[in-house]
Design a protein around this motif. Structure first.
Motif, short mmCIF file in Angstrom:
data_model
loop_
_atom_site.label_atom_id
_atom_site.label_comp_id
_atom_site.label_asym_id
_atom_site.label_seq_id
_atom_site.Cartn_x
_atom_site.Cartn_y
_atom_site.Cartn_z
N ASP A 186 20.39 1.29 -4.67
CA ASP A 186 19.44 1.78 -5.69
C ASP A 186 18.44 2.73 -5.04
N HIS A 187 18.04 3.73 -5.78
CA HIS A 187 17.04 4.69 -5.30
C HIS A 187 15.65 4.22 -5.74
N ILE A 188 14.73 4.27 -4.78
CA ILE A 188 13.38 3.80 -5.07
C ILE A 188 12.35 4.79 -4.49
N GLU A 189 11.13 4.63 -4.91
CA GLU A 189 10.00 5.25 -4.22
C GLU A 189 8.93 4.17 -4.10
N ILE A 190 8.24 4.16 -2.96
CA ILE A 190 7.31 3.08 -2.64
C ILE A 190 5.99 3.68 -2.16
N GLN A 191 4.91 2.98 -2.49
CA GLN A 191 3.60 3.39 -2.01
C GLN A 191 3.48 3.09 -0.51
N TRP A 192 2.85 4.03 0.21
CA TRP A 192 2.60 3.81 1.64
C TRP A 192 1.32 4.54 2.03
N ARG A 193 0.55 3.92 2.91
CA ARG A 193 -0.65 4.56 3.44
C ARG A 193 -0.82 4.16 4.91
N ARG A 194 -1.44 5.07 5.64
CA ARG A 194 -1.56 4.87 7.10
C ARG A 194 -2.47 3.70 7.41
N ASN A 195 -3.59 3.61 6.76
CA ASN A 195 -4.48 2.45 6.87
C ASN A 195 -5.18 2.27 5.53
N LYS A 196 -5.99 1.25 5.42
CA LYS A 196 -6.56 0.90 4.13
C LYS A 196 -7.70 1.81 3.71
N TRP A 241 3.56 8.38 -2.36
CA TRP A 241 4.86 7.83 -2.75
C TRP A 241 5.93 8.38 -1.81
N TRP A 242 6.79 7.47 -1.27
CA TRP A 242 7.82 7.85 -0.32
C TRP A 242 9.19 7.44 -0.85
N TYR A 243 10.17 8.29 -0.59
CA TYR A 243 11.52 8.09 -1.12
C TYR A 243 12.36 7.23 -0.17
N GLY A 244 13.16 6.32 -0.76
CA GLY A 244 14.06 5.49 0.03
C GLY A 244 15.16 4.90 -0.85
N VAL A 245 16.03 4.11 -0.23
CA VAL A 245 17.12 3.44 -0.95
C VAL A 245 17.12 1.96 -0.54
N VAL A 246 17.72 1.14 -1.38
CA VAL A 246 17.86 -0.29 -1.08
C VAL A 246 19.09 -0.48 -0.22
N GLY A 247 18.94 -1.18 0.91
CA GLY A 247 20.05 -1.41 1.83
C GLY A 247 20.57 -2.84 1.77
N ARG A 263 8.75 1.56 -7.28
CA ARG A 263 9.35 2.05 -8.52
C ARG A 263 10.84 2.26 -8.31
N LYS A 264 11.64 1.72 -9.22
CA LYS A 264 13.08 2.00 -9.19
C LYS A 264 13.34 3.28 -9.97
N LEU A 265 14.14 4.18 -9.39
CA LEU A 265 14.45 5.47 -10.02
C LEU A 265 15.72 5.32 -10.85
N TYR A 266 15.58 5.43 -12.15
CA TYR A 266 16.72 5.33 -13.05
C TYR A 266 17.26 6.70 -13.45
N SER A 267 16.39 7.70 -13.45
CA SER A 267 16.78 9.02 -13.94
C SER A 267 17.43 9.84 -12.82
N LYS A 268 18.52 10.52 -13.17
CA LYS A 268 19.18 11.40 -12.20
C LYS A 268 18.31 12.60 -11.86
N ASP A 269 17.49 13.02 -12.81
CA ASP A 269 16.60 14.15 -12.54
C ASP A 269 15.57 13.79 -11.48
#
Length: 423
Positions: A322-332, A338-344, A402-408
Motif C-alpha cells: 500500500d502507498h502511504i504518506e506519513i508525518q515526520w519532523r526532525r525534532n519537536k 509529509w513523506w512518501y513511503g510504502v507498506v512492507g 494517510r493511505k493513498l487510494y487515488s492513482k493521481d
C-alpha cells in the motif's frame, strides 16, 4: 479715506465689467457653497468675519440664479431639438426611416449567459465595461466559479478559503470605517457632522441632495469584496498569500526529497511561478523560495495544522505494497512534513501473497525505498493498535499516516522520484 474709497470703487468697476458674466460650471458653485459654509462657521469664532459672510451669501445667491436660468434654457433647447428630429423621422418616406440595429443586449438572458460562459476571464472583464447591465452579469459568481475551479482548484483548498474569509472580514472592517454615514461608516459619518462635505457628496447626489447608493455601486470599478471574481483577481495579482503544500521544498534539496511541506504562497504572473514562505524551523527564520512551479504544489489533503499530530484512521486497512504518506519532523520544535513511503512485509514473511499474514500483525513496516539499503531512514515500524508519535531525537519523530487510494496522488509523488538512490 478718499484714497480708500477711490481704490474700492475702481476695483468694483473692474470686477463688474472686466470679468465674464458667463456662469461658472457646477463644480465651481459647489466650491463656492463650501466656502460659504466655511465663512459661516468662521464668523462664529471671529465676529469680524460677518461682513465677508454677507458678501459671500450675496454672490452665492446671484450665481445660483444664473445657473438655474442657464439650465432652463439648455433644457428648452434640447427639447426643441428632440421634437425636430422626431418630426423628420415621421414625415420622411420609407427609405429615409432609420433602421434599428440589433445588439447583444437584445438577446434573451439565457442566450446571453451561454455566450458569457464561454468567455475567458479577460473577456468577461472587458464585457463588464460595456454597460451596467452586462457588468452585473459578468461579475456574477456562477460565471467565475468555473474559472476558479479550473485555474486554482487543484492548489486552493479549504484552508485557503478560510484565510480568504479572514481577509474579506478585514477589508470589510476598513471599508466600514471609511464608508458614508448612511452606509454605517464611522470616519465619513463623523466628518459629515463636523463639516458639510457637500463637495465630496455632490458627484453621488440626486436632485434632492440625497446620496444615491445605486449610483455609487455602479461607478465603482471594483467587484464586490466577497465575490468569487474578487478572490480570483487577488490570486492572479499575487496580493493574496494562501496556504498550500510544496513538494521537494527548497528547490529539491537532498534533505527534502519525496517530502511535502506547508507554506504560504503568492503567485508571480510575470514568470507564472510562485513564491513560497515556509514556517520557521525551531529558532531558524522563515525560509523563502522563489520560482516554485505549478507541478510542485497541491492543496493540503487533510485539515491538520503542520504543528499538530494527524489522527490516523487507516491503520487497520494497511496491507503490504500500500502507498502511504506519513508525518515526520526532525525534532519537536519543527513543524511536520509529509513523506512518501510504502507498506512492507515483516522480516518473518517471505513476501508470498498466498501465505502473507502481515496484515494480521499489530506491527506495520513502513519502507522508504528512495534511501539505500542499510540507511537508518530506509524503514521504520509502528504499532497498528496504539499508534501515536514515535521516534527519538536521533532519527526524528513519525506522526500520523494517510493511505493513498487515488492513482493521481500516487503518480504525483512518483514523479519526484530521485534519479539516484539517496544515502
Amino acid at each position: 479715506m478718499l484714497f480708500i474709497l477711490v481704490t474700492c470703487f475702481s476695483f468694483i468697476l473692474f470686477f463688474r465689467y472686466s470679468l465674464p458674466i458667463k456662469p461658472l460650471p457646477s463644480w465651481a458653485c459647489e466650491m463656492r457653497l463650501l466656502s460659504f459654509y466655511f465663512w459661516k462657521d468662521l464668523s462664529i469664532l471671529f465676529p469680524s468675519a460677518k461682513f465677508l459672510n454677507k458678501t459671500l451669501s450675496i454672490n452665492f445667491n446671484s450665481s445660483m440664479f444664473s445657473a438655474k436660468a442657464t439650465k432652463k434654457n439648455n433644457t428648452l433647447s434640447s427639447a426643441s431639438t428632440t421634437r425636430n428630429t422626431e418630426s423628420m423621422m415621421t414625415t420622411g418616406t420609407g427609405q429615409d426611416k432609420v433602421e434599428e440595429e440589433m445588439s447583444v443586449l437584445d438577446l434573451p438572458n439565457l442566450a446571453l449567459e451561454c455566450i458569457l460562459e464561454r468567455l475567458e476571464p479577460d473577456g468577461l472583464c472587458k464585457m463588464a465595461c460595456v454597460s451596467t447591465y452586462l457588468k452585473d452579469m459578468c461579475l456574477s459568481d456562477h460565471l467565475w466559479e468555473g474559472h476558479m475551479k479550473k485555474r486554482w482548484g487543484r492548489i486552493v483548498g479549504s484552508a485557503a478559503y478560510r484565510e480568504w474569509q479572514l481577509h474579506i472580514a478585514s477589508r470589510k472592517e476598513s471599508s466600514y470605517f471609511l464608508a458614508g454615514e448612511k452606509e454605517g461608516g464611522l470616519l465619513m459619518g463623523y466628518l459629515s457632522k463636523l463639516w458639510p462635505v457637500m463637495l465630496v457628496r455632490s458627484s453621488f447626489s440626486n436632485h434632492d441632495g440625497h446620496v444615491d447608493s445605486k449610483k455609487m455601486k455602479i461607478s465603482s470599478p471594483q467587484p464586490p469584496v466577497d465575490s468569487i471574481m474578487s478572490c480570483y483577481r487577488a490570486l492572479e495579482t499575487g496580493k493574496f498569500w494562501f496556504p498550500a503544500q510544496v513538494f521537494n521544498r527548497e528547490d529539491g534539496h537532498v534533505g527534502f526529497m519525496l517530502s511535502c511541506y506547508d507554506a504560504d504562497l503568492s503567485y508571480d504572473s510575470h514568470n507564472d511561478t510562485f513564491q513560497a514562505r515556509y514556517p520557521p524551523h525551531g529558532r531558524r527564520a522563515a525560509a523563502i523560495e522563489t520560482g516554485v512551479t505549478w507541478d510542485r504544489l497541491r492543496a493540503p489533503p487533510v485539515d491538520t495544522s503542520p504543528h499538530d499530530l494527524h489522527i490516523s484512521d487507516c491503520l487497520n486497512d494497511l496491507r503490504p505494497r500500500d502507498h502511504i504518506e506519513i508525518q515526520w519532523r526532525r525534532n519537536k520544535q519543527f513543524p511536520y512534513g509529509w513523506w512518501y513511503g510504502v507498506v512492507g512485509h515483516l522480516e518473518a514473511c517471505n513476501g508470498n501473497g498466498s501465505y502473507c499474514h502481515c496484515h494480521e500483525s499489530d506491527t506495520v513496516v513502513l519502507e522508504f525505498n528512495q534511501y539505500a539499503p542499510g540507511s537508518r531512514w530506509r524503514h521504520t515500524m509502528i504499532n497498528r493498535r496504539d499508534h501515536r508519535e514515535e521516534g527519538n531525537e536521533a532519527d526524528g519523530f513519525y506522526g500520523g499516516i494517510r493511505k493513498l487510494y487515488s492513482k493521481d496522488e500516487i503518480s504525483m509523488w512518483q514523479q519526484f522520484w530521485p534519479a539516484e538512490i539517496l544515502e
